[in-house]
Design a protein around this motif. Structure first.
Motif, PDB file in Angstrom:
ATOM      1  N   SER A 200       0.813  -1.223   0.000  1.00 43.27           N
ATOM      2  CA  SER A 200       0.000   0.000   0.000  1.00 43.27           C
ATOM      3  C   SER A 200       0.841   1.266   0.000  1.00 43.27           C
ATOM      4  N   GLU A 201       2.162   1.141   0.146  1.00 38.22           N
ATOM      5  CA  GLU A 201       3.033   2.308   0.194  1.00 38.22           C
ATOM      6  C   GLU A 201       2.995   3.058  -1.137  1.00 38.22           C
ATOM      7  N   ASP A 202       2.615   4.337  -1.100  1.00 37.84           N
ATOM      8  CA  ASP A 202       2.584   5.213  -2.282  1.00 37.84           C
ATOM      9  C   ASP A 202       1.633   4.701  -3.365  1.00 37.84           C
ATOM     10  N   PHE A 203       0.580   3.972  -2.984  1.00 37.83           N
ATOM     11  CA  PHE A 203      -0.377   3.473  -3.978  1.00 37.83           C
ATOM     12  C   PHE A 203      -1.255   4.611  -4.478  1.00 37.83           C
ATOM     13  N   ASP A 204      -1.443   4.686  -5.791  1.00 43.51           N
ATOM     14  CA  ASP A 204      -2.259   5.733  -6.405  1.00 43.51           C
ATOM     15  C   ASP A 204      -3.279   5.068  -7.318  1.00 43.51           C
TER      16      ASP A 204
END
Length: 319
Positions: A200-204
């Motif tokens: 989920s880190e830096d998910f766009d």
């Protein structure tokens, strides 16, 4: 933007004349039916079984066949004049927390716009009240040939009406999930949570795109140009997860490589992985037992020496 519906939101004694506009649109590559052998276009014809001839669309009406075989014809005027309160009114029934509505029930979304300038203030009042309360409004609406429950919520400062299906239209999920009794170890759960944080880190969400549409367009272009159709080998899914913990570790490593900028999630993942490995190591009681055995061996020797000394010091009897 084309108007889909015209009516009024009824909020107690407050009336808000509004128009509905479709809030979403699906993009796809338009395909039609053709004859596989020669590519000839296949078209659907409206055929009357009683007169045995094709009829134009203008002469098409809706009908209902009763259990005894009789047919009732319904005209557009019949459907437009239904004695239905929700035909032109969105009546607000209650205000609830959004979590009280199961997402399975959500259907199509419509932007709600004001029909005239006089509706601007009551529109803003309802919108701001929803934002301040953190709630959504439960309503009912009749669209085309169907009445549906719906909710009013706020998106980017605009009221959105989201139609829903009726609660009894949600099928039960009994018997689909694995049977009870499946045990998940705490270290497996911690590793899964670490993997979730790393992925989920830096998910766009805006960066997602339609791979299927792109691949289909490539195939169409290849057919048009008469070249070989591109193919991609499908990734084979594992037959079975034998070692769940090892699969989680490998997944976490791959996620870290794909997200080189992750810091907090990476540190949490390393900590959880280390904790999981520590929990999987043999219990230290065996080593303690071995130490005790070794210590016992060391203390046994002096005892033997003392015994031998006492024996040698005993005087022999005279013969």
């Amino acid at each position: 933007m084309q108007t889909t519906w015209k009516g009024t939101i009824s909020f107690g004694l407050v009336s808000i004349p509004v128009h509905l506009y479709s809030a979403t649109q699906e993009h796809d590559v338009p395909l039609h039916q053709v004859h596989a052998s020669d590519g000839g276009r296949v078209r659907m014809k409206r055929y009357c079984e009683r007169e045995e001839k094709e009829v134009p669309y203008a002469e098409i009406a809706k009908g209902y066949e009763s259990p005894d075989g009789r047919t009732v014809t319904l005209t557009d005027e019949d459907l437009a004049d239904l004695p239905l309160p929700s035909k032109k009114i969105i009546d607000v029934l209650a205000f609830v927390d959004e979590g009280e509505i199961d997402p399975l029930m959500f259907s199509k979304a419509y932007y709600v716009g004001v029909a005239d300038k006089a509706a601007a203030k009551p529109y803003a009042l309802l919108r701001d009240a929803l934002v301040e309360s953190g709630q959504i409004a439960v309503t009912k609406i009749a669209l085309r040939t169907r009445e549906s429950p719906a909710v009013l919520r706020v998106h980017d400062g605009t009221l959105v009406l989201q139609t829903c299906i009726w609660p009894d239209e949600v099928r039960p999920a009994a018997g689909i999930a694995p049977e009870e009794g499946v045990a998940v170890r705490p270290q497996e759960l911690r590793m899964a949570r670490s993997l979730m944080e790393t992925l989920s880190e830096d998910f766009d969400l805006d960066q997602l795109h339609d791979d299927y549409q792109q691949a289909l367009q490539q195939v169409i272009e290849a057919r048009l140009q008469g070249v070989e159709v591109p193919h991609e080998e499908e990734a084979a899914a594992p037959d079975n997860v034998i070692d769940l913990m090892e699969a989680l570790r490998s997944s976490l490593r791959q996620a870290k490589d794909a997200h080189p900028g992750c810091t907090r999630a990476e540190q949490a993942g390393e900590a959880e992985e280390g904790a999981a490995e520590a929990e999987e190591k043999p219990a230290p009681r065996k080593r303690a037992a071995a130490k005790k055995s070794a210590a016992a061996g060391k203390t046994a020797k002096p005892a033997a020496k003392r015994t031998a000394t006492r024996k040698s010091a005993t005087p022999r009897k005279a013969s």
